[in-house]
Design an enzyme around this catalytic site. Structure first.
Site, PDB file in Angstrom:
ATOM      1  CB  ALA A  49      -0.650  -0.216   1.375  1.00  0.00           C
ATOM      2  CB  SER A  50       4.198   1.671   0.998  1.00  0.00           C
ATOM      3  OG  SER A  50       4.676   1.280   0.288  1.00  0.00           O
ATOM      4  CB  THR A  51       5.455   2.675  -3.228  1.00  0.00           C
ATOM      5  OG1 THR A  51       5.402   1.195  -3.581  1.00  0.00           O
ATOM      6  CG2 THR A  51       6.427   4.031  -2.491  1.00  0.00           C
ATOM      7  N   GLY A  52       3.622   3.742  -5.963  1.00  0.00           N
ATOM      8  CA  GLY A  52       3.117   3.128  -6.563  1.00  0.00           C
ATOM      9  C   GLY A  52       1.352   3.074  -6.569  1.00  0.00           C
ATOM     10  CD  GLU A  75       8.044   1.042   1.511  1.00  0.00           C
ATOM     11  OE1 GLU A  75       9.427   1.762   1.810  1.00  0.00           O
ATOM     12  OE2 GLU A  75       7.282   0.729   0.777  1.00  0.00           O
ATOM     13  CB  ALA A 141       6.106  -4.710  -7.047  1.00  0.00           C
ATOM     14  CE1 TYR A 226       1.883  -2.563 -19.402  1.00  0.00           C
ATOM     15  CE2 TYR A 226       3.471  -4.796 -19.418  1.00  0.00           C
ATOM     16  CZ  TYR A 226       2.834  -3.033 -20.098  1.00  0.00           C
ATOM     17  OH  TYR A 226       3.085  -2.405 -21.037  1.00  0.00           O
ATOM     18  CE1 TYR A 236       5.622  -6.466 -15.699  1.00  0.00           C
ATOM     19  CE2 TYR A 236       4.317  -7.941 -16.771  1.00  0.00           C
ATOM     20  CZ  TYR A 236       4.689  -7.866 -15.973  1.00  0.00           C
ATOM     21  OH  TYR A 236       4.662  -7.240 -14.945  1.00  0.00           O
ATOM     22  CB  VAL A 275       7.361   6.007 -13.544  1.00  0.00           C
ATOM     23  CG1 VAL A 275       8.970   7.042 -13.320  1.00  0.00           C
ATOM     24  CG2 VAL A 275       7.588   6.717 -15.735  1.00  0.00           C
TER      25      VAL A 275
HETATM   26  P1  NAI Z   1       5.649  -0.560  -6.627  1.00  0.00           P
HETATM   27  O1  NAI Z   1       6.801  -1.265  -6.308  1.00  0.00           O
HETATM   28  O2  NAI Z   1       5.284   1.390  -6.263  1.00  0.00           O
HETATM   29  O3  NAI Z   1       4.911  -1.454  -5.152  1.00  0.00           O
HETATM   30  C1  NAI Z   1       5.195  -2.323  -4.487  1.00  0.00           C
HETATM   31  C2  NAI Z   1       4.405  -2.084  -2.942  1.00  0.00           C
HETATM   32  O4  NAI Z   1       4.567  -3.802  -2.292  1.00  0.00           O
HETATM   33  C3  NAI Z   1       5.268  -1.462  -2.469  1.00  0.00           C
HETATM   34  O5  NAI Z   1       4.536  -1.309  -0.995  1.00  0.00           O
HETATM   35  C4  NAI Z   1       6.000  -1.939  -1.357  1.00  0.00           C
HETATM   36  O6  NAI Z   1       6.527  -1.820   0.563  1.00  0.00           O
HETATM   37  C5  NAI Z   1       5.504  -3.087  -1.333  1.00  0.00           C
HETATM   38  N1  NAI Z   1       6.263  -4.580  -0.826  1.00  0.00           N
HETATM   39  C6  NAI Z   1       7.389  -4.794  -1.852  1.00  0.00           C
HETATM   40  N2  NAI Z   1       7.496  -6.334  -1.211  1.00  0.00           N
HETATM   41  C7  NAI Z   1       7.317  -6.489  -0.087  1.00  0.00           C
HETATM   42  C8  NAI Z   1       7.180  -7.619   1.005  1.00  0.00           C
HETATM   43  N3  NAI Z   1       7.945  -8.313   1.181  1.00  0.00           N
HETATM   44  N4  NAI Z   1       6.058  -7.754   2.288  1.00  0.00           N
HETATM   45  C9  NAI Z   1       5.040  -6.422   2.323  1.00  0.00           C
HETATM   46  N5  NAI Z   1       5.166  -5.275   0.759  1.00  0.00           N
HETATM   47  C10 NAI Z   1       6.115  -5.101   0.184  1.00  0.00           C
HETATM   48  O7  NAI Z   1       5.137  -1.249  -7.746  1.00  0.00           O
HETATM   49  P2  NAI Z   1       3.676  -1.365  -8.605  1.00  0.00           P
HETATM   50  O8  NAI Z   1       4.648  -1.251  -9.497  1.00  0.00           O
HETATM   51  O9  NAI Z   1       3.126  -0.879  -7.745  1.00  0.00           O
HETATM   52  O10 NAI Z   1       3.548  -2.304  -8.538  1.00  0.00           O
HETATM   53  C11 NAI Z   1       2.138  -3.074  -7.630  1.00  0.00           C
HETATM   54  C12 NAI Z   1       1.784  -4.694  -8.894  1.00  0.00           C
HETATM   55  O11 NAI Z   1       0.591  -3.802 -10.088  1.00  0.00           O
HETATM   56  C13 NAI Z   1       2.727  -5.625  -9.340  1.00  0.00           C
HETATM   57  O12 NAI Z   1       2.175  -6.756  -9.091  1.00  0.00           O
HETATM   58  C14 NAI Z   1       2.688  -5.046 -10.584  1.00  0.00           C
HETATM   59  O13 NAI Z   1       2.945  -5.955 -11.403  1.00  0.00           O
HETATM   60  C15 NAI Z   1       0.957  -4.316 -11.268  1.00  0.00           C
HETATM   61  N6  NAI Z   1       2.056  -3.396 -12.439  1.00  0.00           N
HETATM   62  C16 NAI Z   1       2.876  -2.410 -12.514  1.00  0.00           C
HETATM   63  C17 NAI Z   1       2.852  -1.661 -13.719  1.00  0.00           C
HETATM   64  C18 NAI Z   1       3.799  -0.223 -13.310  1.00  0.00           C
HETATM   65  O14 NAI Z   1       4.142  -0.988 -15.295  1.00  0.00           O
HETATM   66  N7  NAI Z   1       4.333  -0.065 -12.756  1.00  0.00           N
HETATM   67  C19 NAI Z   1       2.000  -2.124 -14.391  1.00  0.00           C
HETATM   68  C20 NAI Z   1       0.679  -2.946 -15.009  1.00  0.00           C
HETATM   69  C21 NAI Z   1       0.664  -3.857 -13.159  1.00  0.00           C
END
Ligand code: NAI
Length: 403
Positions: A49-52, A75, A141, A226, A236, A275
């Site tokens: 829940a903390s980023t992206g 985090e 992720a 994705y 991918y 991004v």
């Molecule tokens: P991100 O890197 O911004 O966020 C990842 C999150 O997972 C963060 O909140 C982090 O603290 C948490 N996290 C990671 N390891 C952890 C652990 N062991 N325990 C607890 N929390 C943990 O990534 P993003 O890009 O938002 O990805 C989220 C999902 O969206 C993924 O499944 C990704 O494949 C999918 N996605 C991303 C796209 C992109 O272009 N960024 C496009 C389509 C899908």
């Protein structure tokens, strides 16, 4: 301390608390401007829940639907030498603003793959919400997972399958385009990637929540995926990460069955390439995203994480009684990215783009700017020459006794 970005490859090792607050505020503002959902979710658990996308989901649920939220993430808090990670500051900012708006918001920081964090989350839901979660978002992720039953460490890979893959890639900071050849994943690599990014942990979460009577009737759960264009298929969709995403799709079907007594449903939502910290690490993808941004901005249909997540809630999840899906049962938020006109333009540019013309043919500048924003830099109104207190607490974690 005075905090400046320290970029090492595709990661920034510092984060700015005021900038992260500003970034969260921008997203809150957007969610609020889109109006309140009347029949939206009420109690939402977001894992990652903390980023992206996870953070944007939390903001869309809280500020677009007045939902109570519990966020799980992993985090680093600040110490005397280092700033916290961006996700820490984002979560502190989110909680502060949610609580100020009268919205319940608590967080759990730790390894979501572990039994311990699942148990802690179940306990919090039982205690504070009498177990009535109506939406569970799985947005992790991670490059690795310690398996909670075997103790084995699984490392995921970003590699093609079957044969090497050669493509253009960009060094985002210098703008230099080079050719990269990625060697194919081994069977073990693929298994490990599926273990980290596939559906097993999502299933474990849902089983723990079910066993703890944490889910309400009609509960929905989603994981993010994705697909992208054929251009990025080798790295991918048809690469090791694609196997993990295919596993999520199978998991969604199985989870819907497991949730049948509650008339619950599990979905995979296919989102747009954006991004984020996770996507920046994938070879080839940042160059694709830079071109994509240029074209989508020119056509006035560009979206960031919060725009995507607000659309997910408004037009897909809670538009009617039925979730809007495609013929494969997938929620599609990549519909604008995948438009033929947009993809045709990307393919044409892909052929001609090089280190000399990249700044004009792509939105690399926009990519860099978004990358800085992920860590709280380059936000308007923030004076980065000023001293700032890096020791920021997340309100719901501040009183916690760590054992
Ligand atoms: P991100 O890197 O911004 O966020 C990842 C999150 O997972 C963060 O909140 C982090 O603290 C948490 N996290 C990671 N390891 C952890 C652990 N062991 N325990 C607890 N929390 C943990 O990534 P993003 O890009 O938002 O990805 C989220 C999902 O969206 C993924 O499944 C990704 O494949 C999918 N996605 C991303 C796209 C992109 O272009 N960024 C496009 C389509 C899908």
């Amino acid at each position: 301390m005075i905090i400046q970005p320290k970029i090492r490859g595709f990661i920034c090792t510092t984060a700015h608390p005021t900038g992260c607050m500003q970034h969260v505020l921008e997203q809150i503002q957007f969610a609020k401007e889109q109006g309140q959902l009347k029949n939206g979710p009420k109690k939402v658990l977001i894992i990652g829940a903390s980023t992206g996308y996870g953070l944007a989901s939390r903001i869309a649920a809280a500020f677009g639907a007045n939902a109570k939220t519990i966020g799980v993430f992993f985090e680093k808090e600040p110490d005397s030498k280092r700033t916290a990670t961006a996700g820490w500051y984002n979560s502190a900012a989110f909680e502060q603003k949610a609580q100020a708006a009268g919205l319940y918001a608590k967080s759990i920081n730790g390894d979501a793959f572990s039994d311990d964090i699942k148990a802690k989350t179940v306990q919090l839901i039982q205690q504070d919400w009498q177990g009535e979660v109506d939406l569970v978002i799985y947005s992790l992720a991670s490059p690795r997972r310690i398996h909670p039953k075997t103790g084995k460490i699984h490392n995921s890979v970003l590699k093609p399958i079957g044969k090497p893959y050669t493509s253009k890639t960009v060094d985002v900071m210098s703008g230099k385009i080079s050719e990269v050849t990625l060697q194919p994943a081994t069977e073990e690599d693929i298994e490990n990637t599926v273990a980290v990014m596939g559906g097993e942990d999502w299933t474990m979460w849902m089983e723990a929540l079910l066993a703890g009577n944490c889910l309400s009737k009609g509960v929905k759960t989603l994981a993010y995926s994705y697909i992208g264009p054929t251009l990025t298929y080798p790295i991918y969709r048809e690469g090791a990460i694609g196997r993990a995403k295919a596993d999520l799709e199978t998991t969604a079907k199985n989870l819907t069955q497991k949730l049948s007594a509650l008339s619950g449903q599990a979905f995979v939502s296919v989102n747009k390439a954006l991004v984020t910290q996770a996507s920046a690490a994938i070879p080839v993808v940042p160059l694709y995203v830079s071109i994509l941004y240029k074209i989508m901005k020119a056509k006035n249909c560009h979206e960031g994480c919060i725009e995507q997540m607000v659309r997910l809630f408004k037009d897909r999840l809670y538009a009617t009684d039925k979730v809007v899906v495609d013929d494969k049962g997938l929620i599609r938020l990549d519909d604008w990215e995948m438009r033929t006109d947009i993809q045709n333009e990307i393919s044409a540019l892909w052929e001609t783009i090089n280190s000399d013309n990249i700044e004009s043919l792509s939105d690399l500048a926009g990519y860099r700017h978004e990358f800085h924003k992920l860590f709280g830099f380059e936000l308007p109104g923030v004076d980065y020459t000023q001293e700032v207190d890096a020791d920021v607490k997340i309100p719901s974690l501040a009183s916690e006794v760590t054992v």
